[in-house]
Motif scaffolding. Sequence first.
Motif, PDB file in Angstrom:
ATOM      1  N   ALA A 181      32.767  43.525  49.927  1.00  0.00           N
ATOM      2  CA  ALA A 181      34.060  42.891  49.654  1.00  0.00           C
ATOM      3  C   ALA A 181      34.303  41.643  50.503  1.00  0.00           C
ATOM      4  CB  ALA A 181      35.179  43.897  49.890  1.00  0.00           C
ATOM      5  N   ASP A 186      31.650  40.835  43.319  1.00  0.00           N
ATOM      6  CA  ASP A 186      32.423  41.204  42.137  1.00  0.00           C
ATOM      7  C   ASP A 186      31.436  41.868  41.172  1.00  0.00           C
ATOM      8  OD1 ASP A 186      33.520  41.095  39.520  1.00  0.00           O
ATOM      9  OD2 ASP A 186      34.840  39.440  40.093  1.00  0.00           O
ATOM     10  N   GLY A 237      33.758  51.216  47.403  1.00  0.00           N
ATOM     11  CA  GLY A 237      35.062  50.890  47.981  1.00  0.00           C
ATOM     12  C   GLY A 237      35.879  49.972  47.092  1.00  0.00           C
ATOM     13  N   THR A 238      36.396  48.902  47.684  1.00  0.00           N
ATOM     14  CA  THR A 238      37.278  47.998  46.941  1.00  0.00           C
ATOM     15  C   THR A 238      36.507  47.148  45.937  1.00  0.00           C
ATOM     16  OG1 THR A 238      37.114  46.424  48.764  1.00  0.00           O
ATOM     17  CG2 THR A 238      39.051  47.843  48.740  1.00  0.00           C
ATOM     18  N   CYS A 239      35.196  47.216  45.950  1.00  0.00           N
ATOM     19  CA  CYS A 239      34.419  46.505  44.925  1.00  0.00           C
ATOM     20  C   CYS A 239      34.351  47.306  43.619  1.00  0.00           C
ATOM     21  CB  CYS A 239      33.008  46.197  45.416  1.00  0.00           C
ATOM     22  SG  CYS A 239      32.957  44.922  46.681  1.00  0.00           S
ATOM     23  N   ASP A 242      37.421  51.178  39.346  1.00  0.00           N
ATOM     24  CA  ASP A 242      38.293  52.349  39.352  1.00  0.00           C
ATOM     25  C   ASP A 242      37.484  53.532  39.860  1.00  0.00           C
ATOM     26  OD1 ASP A 242      36.609  53.126  37.277  1.00  0.00           O
ATOM     27  OD2 ASP A 242      38.081  52.763  35.707  1.00  0.00           O
TER      28      ASP A 242
END
Length: 260
Positions: A181, A186, A237-239, A242
């Motif tokens: 991240a 992305d 994680g945040t990458c 959902d």
Amino acid sequence: MMERVPIFPHVLELNLQARQRIGCSVYLIYDDAQWALIDIGYEDSVDEFVELIRQLDFPLSQCNTLIASHADVDHIQGLAKAKQLLRTTVTCHRLAAEALEKGDTLSTFAEVPAQDIQLAMPPVEVDQLVDEGDTIEIGGLKLEVWHTPGHTAGQLSFRLGNLLFSGDNIFRDGCVGAIDAHHGSDIPAFIRSLERIRASDVQWLLPSHGPVFRKDNQLLDATITRLKAYQHMADFGTCAVDWPLIDEWEKELAAGKLPE
Ligand SMILES: [Zn+2]
């Protein structure tokens, strides 16, 4: 003088030329006396690369530009030094330029405090921004610029005939450039970049790490399938896009479901 060992017409790779691993792949693309580099690697190895280029009989004053495939420290730390030595320009994507010009240690991975990694990231002025569809001319050669985000937002690839300088998109073992991240990774964009490479009629991939290899759609498919799964895994994680388990859990909570 050293004999040039082109891997393809107009293309040298400097680790292969030196017959030892110096750092990331450094591609020298040339036509007559004009030449350019894709990536330069760490600052420590700049002198060695420049000496190698001199030994290969390229006029140091004829370097068109130093291209950054993306703004990660292992590809670009040496740019400031090399630019000064060669009195040339630096070319990158606009989304890589800020990290280069500021010498941003976080987004370039120069500093990873949790792992006690602390490298210098000398800032360097960017002279030329390139984006999707642009061409970089080296003598009579035209390098076609592809914007292939995913590993980082500013990741570029470059097409020259049936060759694709493919950056950190995919390596010979099917691995991809780190997904992180802090780096602007992305995963959905990464998948689109890989699908684009798969759909293209290039024959050879020239990655920024490891050996050059023939484009292999089975390898690309396996990697794309893996990254598609990553989109829905907590491991990333945040990458991740959902995490279906949490949706399931919410339903089970609402239903008051006990452990079975
Ligand atoms: Zn890399």
